[in-house]
Design a protein around this motif. Structure first.
Motif, PDB file in Angstrom:
ATOM      1  N   THR A  38       0.870  -1.175   0.000  1.00 45.15           N
ATOM      2  CA  THR A  38       0.000   0.000   0.000  1.00 45.15           C
ATOM      3  C   THR A  38       0.906   1.223   0.000  1.00 45.15           C
ATOM      4  O   THR A  38       2.123   1.103   0.186  1.00 45.15           O
ATOM      5  CB  THR A  38      -0.913   0.023   1.246  1.00 45.15           C
ATOM      6  N   PRO A  39       0.373   2.416  -0.182  1.00 39.22           N
ATOM      7  CA  PRO A  39       1.236   3.603  -0.117  1.00 39.22           C
ATOM      8  C   PRO A  39       1.981   3.738   1.205  1.00 39.22           C
ATOM      9  O   PRO A  39       3.022   4.403   1.253  1.00 39.22           O
ATOM     10  CB  PRO A  39       0.256   4.759  -0.319  1.00 39.22           C
ATOM     11  N   ASP A  40       1.472   3.082   2.261  1.00 38.25           N
ATOM     12  CA  ASP A  40       2.090   3.223   3.579  1.00 38.25           C
ATOM     13  C   ASP A  40       2.640   1.922   4.136  1.00 38.25           C
ATOM     14  O   ASP A  40       2.955   1.836   5.329  1.00 38.25           O
ATOM     15  CB  ASP A  40       1.082   3.806   4.571  1.00 38.25           C
ATOM     16  N   LEU A  41       2.774   0.895   3.306  1.00 38.88           N
ATOM     17  CA  LEU A  41       3.316  -0.376   3.767  1.00 38.88           C
ATOM     18  C   LEU A  41       4.213  -0.977   2.693  1.00 38.88           C
ATOM     19  O   LEU A  41       3.786  -1.143   1.539  1.00 38.88           O
ATOM     20  CB  LEU A  41       2.195  -1.362   4.108  1.00 38.88           C
ATOM     21  N   ALA A  42       5.454  -1.293   3.057  1.00 36.55           N
ATOM     22  CA  ALA A  42       6.406  -1.897   2.136  1.00 36.55           C
ATOM     23  C   ALA A  42       7.014  -3.135   2.779  1.00 36.55           C
ATOM     24  O   ALA A  42       7.337  -3.132   3.970  1.00 36.55           O
ATOM     25  CB  ALA A  42       7.506  -0.905   1.768  1.00 36.55           C
ATOM     26  N   LEU A  43       7.166  -4.196   1.980  1.00 37.47           N
ATOM     27  CA  LEU A  43       7.776  -5.443   2.413  1.00 37.47           C
ATOM     28  C   LEU A  43       8.991  -5.721   1.541  1.00 37.47           C
ATOM     29  O   LEU A  43       8.987  -5.382   0.355  1.00 37.47           O
ATOM     30  CB  LEU A  43       6.788  -6.599   2.301  1.00 37.47           C
TER      31      LEU A  43
ATOM     32  N   GLY B  61      12.029  -7.844   5.911  1.00 37.00           N
ATOM     33  CA  GLY B  61      11.605  -6.702   6.699  1.00 37.00           C
ATOM     34  C   GLY B  61      10.322  -6.070   6.210  1.00 37.00           C
ATOM     35  O   GLY B  61       9.820  -6.374   5.120  1.00 37.00           O
ATOM     36  N   ALA B  62       9.804  -5.175   7.044  1.00 31.53           N
ATOM     37  CA  ALA B  62       8.588  -4.429   6.728  1.00 31.53           C
ATOM     38  C   ALA B  62       8.729  -3.014   7.265  1.00 31.53           C
ATOM     39  O   ALA B  62       9.348  -2.797   8.318  1.00 31.53           O
ATOM     40  CB  ALA B  62       7.367  -5.109   7.333  1.00 31.53           C
ATOM     41  N   LYS B  63       8.158  -2.054   6.527  1.00 28.79           N
ATOM     42  CA  LYS B  63       8.132  -0.657   6.946  1.00 28.79           C
ATOM     43  C   LYS B  63       6.714  -0.134   6.750  1.00 28.79           C
ATOM     44  O   LYS B  63       6.125  -0.315   5.682  1.00 28.79           O
ATOM     45  CB  LYS B  63       9.119   0.178   6.129  1.00 28.79           C
TER      46      LYS B  63
END
Length: 722
Positions: free
Chosen positions: A474-479, A520-522
């Motif tokens: 999503t625009p606010d979640l990166a894996l 990881g995840a941000k």
């Protein structure tokens, strides 16, 4: 549950309980004008400036203003506690630098920094052999510090288990003159003077500072002067020239470590250090020139050239008996080092299969020339030695007969490339490779009696590939997931001696090779940033201590090790200026193969498979809460907790875990062209007694470097914009 671990577990539970609240806040956001949000920032990579959220790896940026706010501004350990995976301890010993490790790399270093690559304005503070220091980093003029962890660190070459880069700020606007001072417990005092600004095509910044302390322990006084400058020139054709200059002078007493009994009875004592007047002086000056040029609309060239000189004189506490061996190098070290290098990089924004492709290709060359001499640390005969002479500052340790003289050279030539391909709307593939070759050459100039010619050379090389895949869910979640290979050569200090008292360099040492994988995840939640990373590093031919006695440390390869870890971090700043930060690290670092220290093997000197790697805490936690408006009163609290650390490979000695707290308050006032800032701070608020760091595998069991009890700092600064 032990107090330090209980505090850790409680803080993690608080963090996990807070995540649903942040998610709920994101689902129903307040009006934009009422929302807090972290400022948009970037970090430096070979392909250019990138937002940390978009990096497929673990990277943190700490702004210089934050590092200076309500702090003494002397040690990186003051302000980098909020970076997960980074363990940075203040030894309270300015003769030996900080103890700094990233994900366990660098933990075995007994002085300086190794296993981690350091850069100051693009100039390596880590020499080609892998040994570095943080002593020339000037916090007063920093723009930011960036810390990279994980597989992509390997793209920086030898000994890059992690990367720490410091960047000097650029001058902006009308001329600005500032002065700051801070003082505290144990006769501590720091003063800084800075001039900065820009006019037309030129920007400049010049900062000078002096730090001095009597030291908390006996025989731990220090004086350090730093001058740091940066000059930028924008050329008519759009090119940019940047000149950086740095100079540091250090004079520091060395209180040495303590045994368990000494620590228990008299943690501030330093009897042996006083007897031999152990101390170190350092003088270093370096300069670098950066040239940046755009080639068309989509390509650019970057050229960095640098050079410097570092001189070190160190007086050690080696007993007279071991120095009677004709092969011994003495108890006084005299080093003169000249270093330099060049890095040329080409970057381009291209297309592949109608999708964006960013490409960076470069070549790095670094060289080191060292003149190393060793002297006895006494005068006269062993039966009636003179260990010191009376000087203006008291009894001073002495330099005796020459016992070692050699000329050493180390150089590396590393081509590298990195590509980032946005292969789909939400998918990014990133890959890179570096071919690192490190060459050692030693010319022995002390050939006396049974001390034969020990000249020799060695070459280590390894291809270091890395790759990652990132998914923007999503625009606010990166894996993301990443994998890579790195390697770590022996340093000149680790090559210096061979086991059994034999003379010459230990060229039988092999480089350690590691394979790392990370997932990881941000996530941006409620205006804050949550990051998590799960990683494993497997190393073969780990370099470990073989023997350590009589002032001589020898090293060997010890088979396989494994580091499993987890990092979790949370940063949030609200519109009403409340700021929270949490960083938690779990790191299980162990030997997978048994070995003997020293060799050959016996029942008493076997290091069992499964033993923990010393110098690495299994758990660490940092938590802070502060109210930091842009003007007016400010206040906050911090807590740091660190688990138990083993002090030796046998795991027969350790430093217990601890948790300490700090409080600070300050006032910032801006008035027309003036700016004033004052603060007061108390560290170790509850006067906890604890070991601040350990000297790994210290041969006389003097493992422990105690930390001070409750201590205070106050500071004041003023600036005027012309």
């Amino acid at each position: 549950m032990k107090p330090a671990l209980a505090a850790t577990a409680a803080a993690v539970r608080l963090l996990l309980l807070g995540i649903p609240l942040a998610v709920q806040a994101q689902q129903a956001p307040p009006p934009e004008t009422d929302r807090g949000r972290l400022p948009e920032v970037t970090v430096s990579t070979p392909r250019g400036e990138v937002a940390p959220f978009n990096v497929p790896g673990s990277v943190d940026r700490v702004d210089g203003a934050e590092m200076r706010d309500n702090r003494l501004q002397v040690n990186l350990s003051e302000s980098l506690g909020g970076v997960p995976g980074l363990q940075v301890q203040n030894r309270m010993n300015y003769a030996q630098d900080l103890q700094l490790s990233i994900r366990g790399f660098g933990a075995r270093s007994t002085f300086g920094v190794r296993g981690v690559r350091l850069y100051v304005d693009g100039i390596p503070a880590t020499l080609p052999d892998g040994q570095g220091q943080t002593s020339n980093i000037d916090i007063g003029s920093l723009d930011r510090v960036e810390i990279l962890r994980g597989p992509f660190s390997a793209l920086y070459g030898n000994s890059s288990g992690g990367v720490l880069q410091a960047f000097t700020a650029s001058g902006e606007g009308a001329p600005r003159l500032s002065y700051s001072a801070a003082g505290g417990s144990f006769g501590t005092w720091r003063q800084s003077l800075q001039a900065s600004g820009s006019q037309g095509a030129i920007d400049y910044l010049l900062n000078a500072s002096r730090f001095q302390t009597d030291g908390w322990r006996e025989h731990s006084a220090a004086l350090r002067d730093i001058a740091n400058g940066k000059l930028g020139i924008a050329l008519d054709n759009g090119d940019k020239l940047t000149l950086v200059l740095n100079s540091v002078r250090i004079s520091a007493q060395d209180p040495l470590g303590l045994t368990a009994d000494q620590y228990a009875l008299a943690p501030r004592s330093a009897a042996l250090a006083t007897q031999f007047d152990t101390r170190k002086t350092v003088e270093q000056t370096q300069a670098g020139l950066l040239y940046e040029r755009r080639v068309g609309a989509s390509q650019s060239l970057r050229l960095m050239v640098y050079g410097g000189e570092r001189k070190t004189m160190q007086y050690q506490s080696i007993p007279l008996g071991p120095q009677q061996n004709p092969l011994h190098a003495g108890g006084v070290i005299d080093l003169s080092r000249q270093y330099g290098g060049v890095d040329l990089r080409w970057t381009a924004e291209l297309q592949m299969a109608d999708r964006p492709l960013d490409l960076a290709v470069g070549l790095g060359y670094d060289s080191l020339r060292e003149q190393r001499r060793g002297y006895e640390n006494y005068l006269g005969r062993v039966a009636s030695p003179v260990l010191g002479v009376l000087g203006v500052l008291g009894v001073l340790g002495v330099q005796g007969r020459l016992r070692r003289s050699e000329r050493n050279e180390v150089w590396n030539l590393d081509p590298y490339a990195q590509a980032t391909w946005r292969l789909a709307e939400r998918w990014t593939l990133e890959a890179g490779v570096r071919r690192s070759s490190v060459h050692f050459d030693s010319q022995d100039r002390y050939i006396v009696g049974t001390n034969r010619d020990d000249s020799g050379s060695a070459r280590y090389s390894k291809t270091l590939p890395v790759a990652s895949l990132r998914y923007q869910a999503t625009p606010d979640l990166a894996l993301y997931g990443s994998i890579g290979r790195g390697f770590e050569t022996p340093t000149l200090n680790e090559l210096s001696y061979r086991a059994g008292g034999a003379s010459g360099l230990n060229f039988a040492l092999r480089p350690a090779v590691n394979d790392s994988v990370e997932f990881g995840a941000k996530a941006r939640l409620g205006g804050g940033l949550l990051t998590a990373a799960l990683f494993q590093t497997r190393t073969r031919d780990e370099i470990v201590t073989d023997t350590n006695s009589g002032g001589r440390a020898t090293f060997q390869n010890a088979g396989r090790t494994r580091r499993n870890g987890f990092e979790l971090a949370w940063q949030h700043e609200m519109a009403n200026h409340w700021r929270t930060q949490l960083a938690y690290t779990w790191l299980d670092a162990r030997y997978r193969d048994a070995f003997c220290s020293p060799s050959p093997c016996a029942a008493s000197n076997t290091v069992a498979a499964g033993n923990r790697i010393p110098g690495i805490a299994r758990q660490s936690l940092f938590a802070s809460l502060g109210w930091v408006p842009p003007e007016g009163w400010r206040a906050g609290a911090e807590m740091r907790a660190l688990g138990r650390m083993q002090a030796n490979d046998a795991n027969s000695a350790s430093a217990p875990g601890y948790a300490v707290a700090a409080l600070y308050a300050g006032y910032l006032k801006k008035w027309e062209r003036w700016e004033f800032n004052a603060f007061a701070r108390v560290d170790n608020l509850f006067d906890r007694r604890y070991v601040g760091s350990v000297i790994v595998n210290e041969g006389n069991a003097r493992y422990y470097e105690p930390a001070p009890g409750r201590n205070w700092t106050v500071g004041l600064s003023g600036a005027y914009r012309f």
